[in-house]
Design a protein around this motif. Structure first.
Motif, PDB file in Angstrom:
ATOM      1  N   LYS A  15       6.374  -1.978  12.867  1.00 28.76           N
ATOM      2  CA  LYS A  15       7.639  -1.538  13.470  1.00 28.76           C
ATOM      3  C   LYS A  15       8.030  -2.433  14.647  1.00 28.76           C
ATOM      4  CE  LYS A  15       7.030   3.257  12.014  1.00 28.76           C
ATOM      5  NZ  LYS A  15       6.778   4.656  12.430  1.00 28.76           N
ATOM      6  N   ILE A  16       7.036  -2.861  15.434  1.00 24.47           N
ATOM      7  CA  ILE A  16       7.321  -3.752  16.566  1.00 24.47           C
ATOM      8  C   ILE A  16       7.877  -5.075  16.070  1.00 24.47           C
ATOM      9  CG2 ILE A  16       6.240  -5.123  18.393  1.00 24.47           C
ATOM     10  CD1 ILE A  16       4.331  -2.766  18.860  1.00 24.47           C
ATOM     11  N   LEU A  17       7.252  -5.642  15.021  1.00 19.25           N
ATOM     12  CA  LEU A  17       7.744  -6.901  14.463  1.00 19.25           C
ATOM     13  C   LEU A  17       9.173  -6.760  13.958  1.00 19.25           C
ATOM     14  CD1 LEU A  17       4.809  -8.536  12.445  1.00 19.25           C
ATOM     15  CD2 LEU A  17       6.020  -9.481  14.395  1.00 19.25           C
ATOM     16  N   GLU A  18       9.448  -5.628  13.320  1.00 20.91           N
ATOM     17  CA  GLU A  18      10.806  -5.402  12.808  1.00 20.91           C
ATOM     18  C   GLU A  18      11.810  -5.337  13.951  1.00 20.91           C
ATOM     19  OE1 GLU A  18      13.203  -2.193   9.974  1.00 20.91           O
ATOM     20  OE2 GLU A  18      11.078  -1.920  10.415  1.00 20.91           O
ATOM     21  N   PRO A  58       8.697 -14.070   3.244  1.00 24.06           N
ATOM     22  CA  PRO A  58      10.040 -13.503   3.050  1.00 24.06           C
ATOM     23  C   PRO A  58      11.170 -14.460   3.408  1.00 24.06           C
ATOM     24  CG  PRO A  58       8.611 -11.892   4.102  1.00 24.06           C
ATOM     25  CD  PRO A  58       7.863 -13.193   4.104  1.00 24.06           C
ATOM     26  N   MET A  59      10.886 -15.474   4.247  1.00 24.76           N
ATOM     27  CA  MET A  59      11.918 -16.447   4.609  1.00 24.76           C
ATOM     28  C   MET A  59      12.296 -17.351   3.437  1.00 24.76           C
ATOM     29  SD  MET A  59      10.608 -17.734   8.350  1.00 24.76           S
ATOM     30  CE  MET A  59      10.239 -16.580   9.680  1.00 24.76           C
ATOM     31  N   ILE A  79       7.426  -7.234   5.124  1.00 26.68           N
ATOM     32  CA  ILE A  79       7.373  -6.114   4.191  1.00 26.68           C
ATOM     33  C   ILE A  79       6.401  -5.080   4.745  1.00 26.68           C
ATOM     34  CG2 ILE A  79       6.971  -5.417   1.816  1.00 26.68           C
ATOM     35  CD1 ILE A  79       9.270  -7.405   2.201  1.00 26.68           C
ATOM     36  N   PHE A  80       6.876  -3.864   4.944  1.00 23.51           N
ATOM     37  CA  PHE A  80       6.069  -2.802   5.551  1.00 23.51           C
ATOM     38  C   PHE A  80       4.844  -2.498   4.684  1.00 23.51           C
ATOM     39  CE2 PHE A  80       5.122   1.666   6.621  1.00 23.51           C
ATOM     40  CZ  PHE A  80       5.002   1.541   7.995  1.00 23.51           C
ATOM     41  N   ARG A 116       0.837  -1.200   0.000  1.00 20.61           N
ATOM     42  CA  ARG A 116       0.000   0.000   0.000  1.00 20.61           C
ATOM     43  C   ARG A 116       0.870   1.248   0.000  1.00 20.61           C
ATOM     44  NH1 ARG A 116      -4.731  -0.792   4.409  1.00 20.61           N
ATOM     45  NH2 ARG A 116      -5.263   1.260   3.560  1.00 20.61           N
ATOM     46  N   SER A 117       0.578   2.146  -0.924  1.00 20.91           N
ATOM     47  CA  SER A 117       1.355   3.381  -1.016  1.00 20.91           C
ATOM     48  C   SER A 117       0.984   4.369   0.081  1.00 20.91           C
ATOM     49  CB  SER A 117       1.160   4.025  -2.389  1.00 20.91           C
ATOM     50  OG  SER A 117      -0.221   4.277  -2.632  1.00 20.91           O
TER      51      SER A 117
END
Length: 314
Positions: free
Chosen positions: A148-151, A190-191, A158-159, A129-130
């Motif tokens: 952000k917490i997951l990161e 992503p893994m 992917i944000f 989403r842009s």
């Protein structure tokens, strides 16, 4: 050209399904006319144990045109498992599979760009989403904070990406090697690795029906993601345990000094605060540890993540 299958999980979507099917049909005709996908590409709806007429509508669509196919699960297994079923079933028929929700809030015009990126060599293409102008302030704030917490916890995600993505046959076959029962697709994909690209789009409002992710389910999915991808909550408990131990020693020293100096220390307030604080922390710690133990229990049983009752694919 690419043999493209579309995986569309559905749960009680009788209000939006006819309109969504028509829009997807037109999109597929346009993709075929543009020479991006083959004539044997399919749009597959996965019925996740719906209680309304969703499966009846899917069967009618399949009888009406061969471009439609359908999968019926034996019972409701949740959005993530229904989507997983679609990906794992369709990987044997397609060069690439695009997953999208039945309400089509995700922009179907982004599929063109996804296919082009795949043909350029990308195995995974994420729909991102842009902007979040259609969300309420609360949803926008909590969603962005969650990413952000997951990161921070070490999870690679992917944000601003949900479950709108293209995966190649090679990526899906590699993804099939992930056997965990506790499924959080946007964190597991992503893994897989391989070359990936991002396609941005604007998300629209839902045309009809109710969202299948109210606040309660969103919180459950968020917790599933955190506990499935990271063990940092356990490490945080360990850190809080050391902090509590340090505070306990400080209180002990304070009490001894006060006793030696003859100061009148009421004690009741500090005692009650300590009891409640430590008791609450212990309950919280046991709850988090219990969540992880419960996941280990479910994983050890190796129960099927879904069961296909019917599969229509002409």
């Amino acid at each position: 050209m690419t043999r493209l299958y579309l995986a569309v999980p559905c749960y009680n979507e009788e209000e939006v399904l006819p309109d969504s099917a028509e829009k997807l049909y037109k999109k597929y005709q346009q993709l075929m006319d543009d020479g991006l996908i083959t004539s044997d590409s399919r749009i597959c709806f996965i019925d996740d144990g719906s209680k309304d007429k969703t499966w009846s509508i899917i069967k009618e669509l399949c009888e009406k045109d061969d471009v439609f196919s359908g999968i019926k699960l034996s019972r409701n297994r949740g959005h993530q498992n229904a989507l997983l079923c679609g990906l794992m079933t369709l990987k044997d028929y397609a060069d690439a599979v695009v997953s999208i929700d039945a309400d089509l809030q995700d922009d179907i015009n982004a599929i063109d760009k996804m296919v082009i990126e795949y043909q350029k060599g990308a195995d995974v293409v994420y729909g991102v989403r842009s902007k979040r102008t259609t969300d309420t302030f609360f949803k926008r704030f909590t969603a962005e904070g969650y990413y952000k917490i997951l990161e921070k916890m070490g999870a690679k995600i992917i944000f601003n990406h949900a479950d709108f993505r293209l995966m190649s046959k090679r990526a899906l076959e590699a993804f099939a090697e992930f056997k965990e029962v506790n499924v959080f697709l946007r964190g597991i994909v992503p893994m897989v690795g391989f070359k990936s690209e991002i396609v941005t789009y604007e998300r629209s409002e839902r045309l009809a029906g109710e969202s299948k992710y109210p606040l309660k389910k969103m919180l459950a999915l968020a917790w599933e993601g955190i506990t499935s991808l990271s063990i940092k909550p356990i490490r945080m408990i360990l850190g809080l345990g050391f902090i509590s131990l340090f505070i306990s020693f400080a209180i002990l020293i304070y009490a001894l000094v006060s006793l030696i100096c003859g100061a009148a220390v009421p004690g009741w307030t500090s005692l009650m605060v300590s009891i409640w604080a430590l008791g609450g922390f212990q309950l919280l710690a046991m709850g988090v540890l219990g969540e992880y133990i419960g996941k280990i229990y479910l994983e050890s049983k190796r129960r099927p993540r879904y069961i296909v009752e019917k599969f229509i694919n002409r």
